[in-house]
Design an enzyme around this catalytic site. Sequence first.
Site, PDB file in Angstrom:
ATOM      1  N   PRO A   1      44.638  78.846  61.971  1.00 29.79           N
ATOM      2  CA  PRO A   1      44.357  79.543  60.704  1.00 29.79           C
ATOM      3  C   PRO A   1      43.193  78.878  59.971  1.00 29.79           C
ATOM      4  CG  PRO A   1      46.707  79.043  60.925  1.00 29.79           C
ATOM      5  CD  PRO A   1      46.000  78.306  62.015  1.00 29.79           C
TER       6      PRO A   1
ATOM      7  N   ASP B   1      54.999  82.717  62.309  1.00 28.87           N
ATOM      8  CA  ASP B   1      55.498  81.514  62.971  1.00 28.87           C
ATOM      9  C   ASP B   1      55.539  80.309  62.031  1.00 28.87           C
ATOM     10  OD1 ASP B   1      53.109  79.492  63.713  1.00 28.87           O
ATOM     11  OD2 ASP B   1      52.337  81.515  63.916  1.00 28.87           O
TER      12      ASP B   1
ATOM     13  N   GLN C   1      50.153  71.416  58.968  1.00 31.00           N
ATOM     14  CA  GLN C   1      51.391  71.981  59.507  1.00 31.00           C
ATOM     15  C   GLN C   1      52.372  70.903  59.953  1.00 31.00           C
ATOM     16  OE1 GLN C   1      51.023  75.021  62.533  1.00 31.00           O
ATOM     17  NE2 GLN C   1      49.701  76.295  61.265  1.00 31.00           N
TER      18      GLN C   1
ATOM     19  N   HIS D   1      53.883  82.116  69.647  1.00 33.58           N
ATOM     20  CA  HIS D   1      54.029  80.988  68.729  1.00 33.58           C
ATOM     21  C   HIS D   1      55.353  81.085  67.963  1.00 33.58           C
ATOM     22  CE1 HIS D   1      49.814  79.860  69.357  1.00 33.58           C
ATOM     23  NE2 HIS D   1      50.120  78.730  68.752  1.00 33.58           N
TER      24      HIS D   1
ATOM     25  N   TYR E   1      50.139  85.277  61.736  1.00 37.94           N
ATOM     26  CA  TYR E   1      49.969  83.847  61.469  1.00 37.94           C
ATOM     27  C   TYR E   1      51.108  83.291  60.628  1.00 37.94           C
ATOM     28  CZ  TYR E   1      45.188  83.161  63.271  1.00 37.94           C
ATOM     29  OH  TYR E   1      44.094  83.026  64.075  1.00 37.94           O
ATOM     30  N   LEU E   2      51.486  84.025  59.580  1.00 39.68           N
ATOM     31  CA  LEU E   2      52.547  83.543  58.695  1.00 39.68           C
ATOM     32  C   LEU E   2      53.901  83.590  59.392  1.00 39.68           C
ATOM     33  CD1 LEU E   2      52.960  82.461  55.844  1.00 39.68           C
ATOM     34  CD2 LEU E   2      53.372  84.813  55.079  1.00 39.68           C
TER      35      LEU E   2
END
EC number: 6.5.1.4
Length: 369
Positions: free
Chosen positions: A139, A307, A109, A330, A304-305
């Site tokens: 993740p 942010d 990330q 987040h 999850y996706l």
Amino acid sequence: MTSTIVHSLVHIDGSFCEGGGQILRNAVALSALLSKPISIPNARHNRRPPGLRKQHEAGINLAATICSAETEGVHLASTSVTFKPGKIELPKTLTADPGTAGSTTLLLQVSLPCLLFSSSPTSPSQLTLCGGTNASQAPQIDYTQHVFLPFMKRHFGVDIALKIMRRGYFPKGGGAVFCSVPSLTRALPPVTLTERGPVRLVRGEARVGGLPFILAERMKNAARATLLAGGVSPTAIRINAVRESQEEAFGSGGGILLLAETDNGCVIGGSSVSTKSKAPEEIGNEAAEELLRNLRHGGCVDGYLQDQIIIFIALAKGRSTVKTGPLTDHTRTAIKIAEQMTGATFHLEENPSGFVIISCDGIGYTPSL
């Protein structure tokens, strides 16, 4: 007489909103891309213990290597970080290893945005990330492989190759992931994603390494039962159970990832990671319940996706519009950092029924010569 533009330090409060490692990752990545030096006091203020862990140290040092940055305070337990980027020159061949079970996906990330743009055509950068591949609080690598990277390819035209060399489970880590990251000489296009479409398939894998195969079977069966109880058609469910060989995994552990694919090309995830304190049935149930929650709100991306795409739509050229579920801390953090660092503007339309429309006027970033 020539003049040099000197950017003053951008101060970013490390205790804002979620007050964790995401502030560090997003701020450092944007600092490197935009050549804006930053200082982050109160780093990971809302975590116990506060301050940098080994994975944050490794991630910041990785970004610093990519952009030849000068840093201060990048060490274990530090609560104040200064990052002064230099020039990014691609391609890079790099390895990052926190020496712990720190997440490989979180290392990706912070480094991915830094490697994604080049002022002239170049070959892909090669990245080897070591540590944990399937752990809580991040993740799983399977999610990155089957949800995040396909999103990057479908909506931004960026084809990032990822190979899991060896899985590393908590607490030992020891995993290794290889990534090949192409760079762009153009701005990212905007994303319009507001119609999810009906679910046509729920697929997934329940996996274990260093543990009996029956535990993966129990996770799979529990997840299937929960999905059926939640109204998913039995003909739409395809979940496999997998046991990794000794060469494929370091240490012992497991987890499950479920993916709902829709007619409009959306992929919604639900996942859970094995722990000693939880029965396999509980792990399977958790993943299925998370997936069902993500489906109920009608959004086109999951939590999850949600942010992870904020940085990229802020950098994209034009207005992006994405329908998602309730905003996570987040995501609110990612938006705040993106606005502060890039000048992109976000608009949030929060619907009482649970979904949110995120709109962003991106800056159309391209690297300077």
